[in-house]
Scaffold this motif. Structure first.
Motif, PDB file in Angstrom:
ATOM      1  N   SER A 110       0.822  -1.214   0.000  1.00  0.00           N
ATOM      2  CA  SER A 110       0.000   0.000   0.000  1.00  0.00           C
ATOM      3  C   SER A 110       0.852   1.258   0.000  1.00  0.00           C
ATOM      4  CB  SER A 110      -0.964   0.006   1.190  1.00  0.00           C
ATOM      5  OG  SER A 110      -0.263   0.172   2.398  1.00  0.00           O
ATOM      6  N   GLU A 111       2.058   1.178   0.580  1.00  0.00           N
ATOM      7  CA  GLU A 111       2.957   2.326   0.567  1.00  0.00           C
ATOM      8  C   GLU A 111       3.560   2.560  -0.813  1.00  0.00           C
ATOM      9  OE1 GLU A 111       5.843   1.553   3.600  1.00  0.00           O
ATOM     10  OE2 GLU A 111       4.368   1.724   5.217  1.00  0.00           O
ATOM     11  N   ASN A 112       3.640   1.510  -1.620  1.00  0.00           N
ATOM     12  CA  ASN A 112       4.313   1.598  -2.912  1.00  0.00           C
ATOM     13  C   ASN A 112       3.373   1.745  -4.106  1.00  0.00           C
ATOM     14  OD1 ASN A 112       6.979   1.327  -1.886  1.00  0.00           O
ATOM     15  ND2 ASN A 112       6.582  -0.837  -1.570  1.00  0.00           N
ATOM     16  N   HIS A 113       2.055   1.691  -3.874  1.00  0.00           N
ATOM     17  CA  HIS A 113       1.108   1.737  -4.990  1.00  0.00           C
ATOM     18  C   HIS A 113      -0.050   2.668  -4.680  1.00  0.00           C
ATOM     19  CE1 HIS A 113       3.186  -1.518  -6.998  1.00  0.00           C
ATOM     20  NE2 HIS A 113       3.199  -2.180  -5.858  1.00  0.00           N
ATOM     21  N   ASP A 114      -0.637   3.171  -5.757  1.00  0.00           N
ATOM     22  CA  ASP A 114      -1.766   4.091  -5.600  1.00  0.00           C
ATOM     23  C   ASP A 114      -3.082   3.392  -5.956  1.00  0.00           C
ATOM     24  OD1 ASP A 114      -1.660   3.841  -8.353  1.00  0.00           O
ATOM     25  OD2 ASP A 114      -1.074   5.908  -8.725  1.00  0.00           O
ATOM     26  N   LYS A 115      -4.181   4.194  -5.941  1.00  0.00           N
ATOM     27  CA  LYS A 115      -5.509   3.624  -6.200  1.00  0.00           C
ATOM     28  C   LYS A 115      -5.612   2.993  -7.581  1.00  0.00           C
ATOM     29  CE  LYS A 115      -8.246   6.530  -3.138  1.00  0.00           C
ATOM     30  NZ  LYS A 115      -9.336   7.494  -3.022  1.00  0.00           N
ATOM     31  N   ASP A 116      -4.923   3.582  -8.566  1.00  0.00           N
ATOM     32  CA  ASP A 116      -4.987   3.029  -9.918  1.00  0.00           C
ATOM     33  C   ASP A 116      -4.434   1.607  -9.961  1.00  0.00           C
ATOM     34  OD1 ASP A 116      -6.121   5.348 -10.904  1.00  0.00           O
ATOM     35  OD2 ASP A 116      -4.191   6.226 -11.464  1.00  0.00           O
ATOM     36  N   PHE A 117      -3.400   1.346  -9.200  1.00  0.00           N
ATOM     37  CA  PHE A 117      -2.823   0.000  -9.144  1.00  0.00           C
ATOM     38  C   PHE A 117      -3.865  -0.995  -8.643  1.00  0.00           C
ATOM     39  CE2 PHE A 117      -0.964  -3.242  -6.323  1.00  0.00           C
ATOM     40  CZ  PHE A 117      -0.177  -3.943  -7.221  1.00  0.00           C
ATOM     41  N   TYR A 118      -4.534  -0.635  -7.556  1.00  0.00           N
ATOM     42  CA  TYR A 118      -5.527  -1.547  -6.982  1.00  0.00           C
ATOM     43  C   TYR A 118      -6.733  -1.713  -7.899  1.00  0.00           C
ATOM     44  CZ  TYR A 118      -2.727  -1.508  -2.802  1.00  0.00           C
ATOM     45  OH  TYR A 118      -1.690  -1.657  -1.923  1.00  0.00           O
ATOM     46  N   ARG A 119      -7.115  -0.658  -8.576  1.00  0.00           N
ATOM     47  CA  ARG A 119      -8.222  -0.737  -9.512  1.00  0.00           C
ATOM     48  C   ARG A 119      -7.870  -1.704 -10.641  1.00  0.00           C
ATOM     49  NH1 ARG A 119      -8.599   4.398 -10.574  1.00  0.00           N
ATOM     50  NH2 ARG A 119      -9.947   4.782  -8.802  1.00  0.00           N
ATOM     51  N   GLU A 120      -6.625  -1.595 -11.142  1.00  0.00           N
ATOM     52  CA  GLU A 120      -6.182  -2.449 -12.248  1.00  0.00           C
ATOM     53  C   GLU A 120      -6.131  -3.922 -11.834  1.00  0.00           C
ATOM     54  OE1 GLU A 120      -2.208  -3.090 -14.965  1.00  0.00           O
ATOM     55  OE2 GLU A 120      -2.606  -1.096 -14.153  1.00  0.00           O
ATOM     56  N   ILE A 121      -5.553  -4.207 -10.670  1.00  0.00           N
ATOM     57  CA  ILE A 121      -5.481  -5.622 -10.278  1.00  0.00           C
ATOM     58  C   ILE A 121      -6.859  -6.154  -9.900  1.00  0.00           C
ATOM     59  CG2 ILE A 121      -3.045  -5.523  -9.601  1.00  0.00           C
ATOM     60  CD1 ILE A 121      -3.965  -5.578  -6.674  1.00  0.00           C
ATOM     61  N   GLY A 122      -7.721  -5.285  -9.412  1.00  0.00           N
ATOM     62  CA  GLY A 122      -9.087  -5.716  -9.126  1.00  0.00           C
ATOM     63  C   GLY A 122      -9.827  -6.094 -10.403  1.00  0.00           C
ATOM     64  N   GLU A 123      -9.633  -5.301 -11.448  1.00  0.00           N
ATOM     65  CA  GLU A 123     -10.263  -5.614 -12.740  1.00  0.00           C
ATOM     66  C   GLU A 123      -9.714  -6.916 -13.300  1.00  0.00           C
ATOM     67  OE1 GLU A 123      -9.746  -2.266 -15.344  1.00  0.00           O
ATOM     68  OE2 GLU A 123     -10.964  -0.949 -14.081  1.00  0.00           O
ATOM     69  N   LYS A 124      -8.386  -7.101 -13.198  1.00  0.00           N
ATOM     70  CA  LYS A 124      -7.781  -8.343 -13.702  1.00  0.00           C
ATOM     71  C   LYS A 124      -8.330  -9.545 -12.943  1.00  0.00           C
ATOM     72  CE  LYS A 124      -3.417  -6.445 -15.369  1.00  0.00           C
ATOM     73  NZ  LYS A 124      -1.954  -6.407 -15.143  1.00  0.00           N
ATOM     74  N   GLY A 125      -8.442  -9.407 -11.629  1.00  0.00           N
ATOM     75  CA  GLY A 125      -8.984 -10.506 -10.825  1.00  0.00           C
ATOM     76  C   GLY A 125     -10.422 -10.803 -11.173  1.00  0.00           C
ATOM     77  N   GLY A 126     -11.207  -9.763 -11.349  1.00  0.00           N
ATOM     78  CA  GLY A 126     -12.608  -9.948 -11.713  1.00  0.00           C
ATOM     79  C   GLY A 126     -12.747 -10.587 -13.080  1.00  0.00           C
ATOM     80  N   ASN A 127     -11.952 -10.130 -14.029  1.00  0.00           N
ATOM     81  CA  ASN A 127     -11.987 -10.711 -15.373  1.00  0.00           C
ATOM     82  C   ASN A 127     -11.554 -12.172 -15.359  1.00  0.00           C
ATOM     83  OD1 ASN A 127     -12.856  -8.283 -16.481  1.00  0.00           O
ATOM     84  ND2 ASN A 127     -10.793  -7.620 -17.022  1.00  0.00           N
ATOM     85  N   SER A 128     -10.544 -12.470 -14.573  1.00  0.00           N
ATOM     86  CA  SER A 128     -10.068 -13.843 -14.476  1.00  0.00           C
ATOM     87  C   SER A 128     -11.142 -14.744 -13.872  1.00  0.00           C
ATOM     88  CB  SER A 128      -8.811 -13.887 -13.619  1.00  0.00           C
ATOM     89  OG  SER A 128      -8.396 -15.215 -13.422  1.00  0.00           O
ATOM     90  N   ARG A 129     -11.794 -14.247 -12.845  1.00  0.00           N
ATOM     91  CA  ARG A 129     -12.840 -15.037 -12.195  1.00  0.00           C
ATOM     92  C   ARG A 129     -14.005 -15.258 -13.170  1.00  0.00           C
ATOM     93  NH1 ARG A 129     -14.481 -13.340  -6.371  1.00  0.00           N
ATOM     94  NH2 ARG A 129     -12.529 -14.416  -6.021  1.00  0.00           N
TER      95      ARG A 129
END
Length: 128
Positions: free
Chosen positions: A104-123
Protein backbone atom coordinates in the motif's frame (compact mmCIF):
# COMPACT_ATOMS: atom_id res chain seq x y z
CA UNK A 1 67.98 -30.73 0.85
CA UNK A 2 64.89 -30.76 -1.37
CA UNK A 3 63.87 -34.03 -2.90
CA UNK A 4 63.64 -33.65 -6.70
CA UNK A 5 61.87 -36.97 -7.19
CA UNK A 6 58.33 -36.13 -8.38
CA UNK A 7 57.05 -39.47 -7.07
CA UNK A 8 57.72 -38.31 -3.50
CA UNK A 9 56.03 -34.92 -3.92
CA UNK A 10 52.36 -34.36 -3.28
CA UNK A 11 50.37 -32.28 -5.70
CA UNK A 12 48.87 -29.03 -4.48
CA UNK A 13 45.46 -30.68 -4.67
CA UNK A 14 46.60 -33.59 -2.48
CA UNK A 15 48.24 -31.28 0.08
CA UNK A 16 45.05 -29.21 0.22
CA UNK A 17 42.88 -32.26 0.69
CA UNK A 18 45.09 -33.63 3.48
CA UNK A 19 45.23 -30.24 5.18
CA UNK A 20 41.46 -29.90 4.98
CA UNK A 21 40.99 -33.36 6.46
CA UNK A 22 43.39 -32.59 9.33
CA UNK A 23 41.64 -29.31 10.05
CA UNK A 24 38.27 -31.05 9.96
CA UNK A 25 39.48 -33.68 12.42
CA UNK A 26 40.84 -31.05 14.83
CA UNK A 27 37.88 -28.63 14.95
CA UNK A 28 34.18 -28.76 15.75
CA UNK A 29 31.06 -27.11 14.35
CA UNK A 30 31.47 -24.03 16.58
CA UNK A 31 34.95 -23.40 15.17
CA UNK A 32 33.61 -23.28 11.63
CA UNK A 33 30.68 -21.11 12.68
CA UNK A 34 33.05 -18.63 14.32
CA UNK A 35 35.44 -18.38 11.38
CA UNK A 36 32.48 -18.14 9.02
CA UNK A 37 31.08 -15.28 11.07
CA UNK A 38 34.44 -13.49 11.10
CA UNK A 39 34.82 -13.98 7.37
CA UNK A 40 31.31 -12.67 6.73
CA UNK A 41 31.95 -9.61 8.88
CA UNK A 42 35.25 -8.89 7.14
CA UNK A 43 33.65 -9.28 3.74
CA UNK A 44 30.77 -6.97 4.65
CA UNK A 45 33.24 -4.33 5.84
CA UNK A 46 35.18 -4.49 2.56
CA UNK A 47 32.28 -4.50 0.11
CA UNK A 48 29.29 -2.28 -0.61
CA UNK A 49 25.68 -2.95 -1.58
CA UNK A 50 26.53 -3.00 -5.30
CA UNK A 51 29.04 -5.82 -4.75
CA UNK A 52 26.39 -8.02 -3.18
CA UNK A 53 23.84 -7.12 -5.84
CA UNK A 54 26.34 -8.05 -8.56
CA UNK A 55 27.34 -11.41 -7.07
CA UNK A 56 23.70 -12.17 -6.29
CA UNK A 57 22.74 -11.45 -9.88
CA UNK A 58 25.60 -13.59 -11.22
CA UNK A 59 24.65 -16.45 -8.90
CA UNK A 60 21.01 -16.20 -9.88
CA UNK A 61 21.86 -16.21 -13.58
CA UNK A 62 24.19 -19.20 -13.20
CA UNK A 63 21.55 -21.10 -11.24
CA UNK A 64 18.86 -20.26 -13.79
CA UNK A 65 21.08 -21.55 -16.60
CA UNK A 66 21.71 -24.86 -14.89
CA UNK A 67 18.21 -25.62 -13.58
CA UNK A 68 14.77 -25.97 -15.11
CA UNK A 69 11.25 -25.02 -14.05
CA UNK A 70 10.74 -28.31 -12.22
CA UNK A 71 13.81 -27.63 -10.04
CA UNK A 72 12.37 -24.32 -8.88
CA UNK A 73 8.94 -25.85 -8.31
CA UNK A 74 10.49 -28.60 -6.19
CA UNK A 75 12.61 -26.28 -4.02
CA UNK A 76 9.68 -23.90 -3.66
CA UNK A 77 7.48 -26.76 -2.51
CA UNK A 78 10.12 -27.98 -0.03
CA UNK A 79 10.63 -24.45 1.28
CA UNK A 80 6.92 -23.92 1.68
CA UNK A 81 6.51 -27.21 3.51
CA UNK A 82 9.44 -26.46 5.83
CA UNK A 83 8.12 -22.99 6.54
CA UNK A 84 4.62 -24.26 7.28
CA UNK A 85 6.05 -26.85 9.69
CA UNK A 86 8.02 -24.19 11.55
CA UNK A 87 5.45 -21.39 11.76
CA UNK A 88 1.95 -20.94 13.05
CA UNK A 89 -1.11 -18.97 11.90
CA UNK A 90 0.07 -15.80 13.67
CA UNK A 91 3.33 -15.83 11.67
CA UNK A 92 1.43 -15.82 8.39
CA UNK A 93 -0.92 -13.12 9.62
CA UNK A 94 2.04 -10.95 10.57
CA UNK A 95 3.93 -11.35 7.31
CA UNK A 96 0.70 -10.85 5.36
CA UNK A 97 0.05 -7.62 7.21
CA UNK A 98 3.63 -6.43 6.60
CA UNK A 99 3.33 -7.29 2.92
CA UNK A 100 0.02 -5.49 2.63
CA UNK A 101 1.42 -2.40 4.32
CA UNK A 102 4.50 -2.37 2.09
CA UNK A 103 2.36 -2.78 -1.01
CA UNK A 104 0.00 0.00 0.00
CA UNK A 105 2.96 2.33 0.57
CA UNK A 106 4.31 1.60 -2.91
CA UNK A 107 1.11 1.74 -4.99
CA UNK A 108 -1.77 4.09 -5.60
CA UNK A 109 -5.51 3.62 -6.20
CA UNK A 110 -4.99 3.03 -9.92
CA UNK A 111 -2.82 0.00 -9.14
CA UNK A 112 -5.53 -1.55 -6.98
CA UNK A 113 -8.22 -0.74 -9.51
CA UNK A 114 -6.18 -2.45 -12.25
CA UNK A 115 -5.48 -5.62 -10.28
CA UNK A 116 -9.09 -5.72 -9.13
CA UNK A 117 -10.26 -5.61 -12.74
CA UNK A 118 -7.78 -8.34 -13.70
CA UNK A 119 -8.98 -10.51 -10.83
CA UNK A 120 -12.61 -9.95 -11.71
CA UNK A 121 -11.99 -10.71 -15.37
CA UNK A 122 -10.07 -13.84 -14.48
CA UNK A 123 -12.84 -15.04 -12.20
CA UNK A 124 -15.47 -14.36 -14.89
CA UNK A 125 -13.43 -16.24 -17.48
CA UNK A 126 -13.06 -19.24 -15.18
CA UNK A 127 -16.79 -19.38 -14.53
CA UNK A 128 -17.71 -19.46 -18.22
Amino acid sequence: MANNNNNDKMSREERGRKGGEATSNNHDKEFYQEIGKKGGEATSENHDKEFYQEIGQKGGEATAESHDKEFYQEIGKKGGEATSENHDKEFYQEIGQKGGEATSENHDKDFYREIGEKGGNSRNNNND
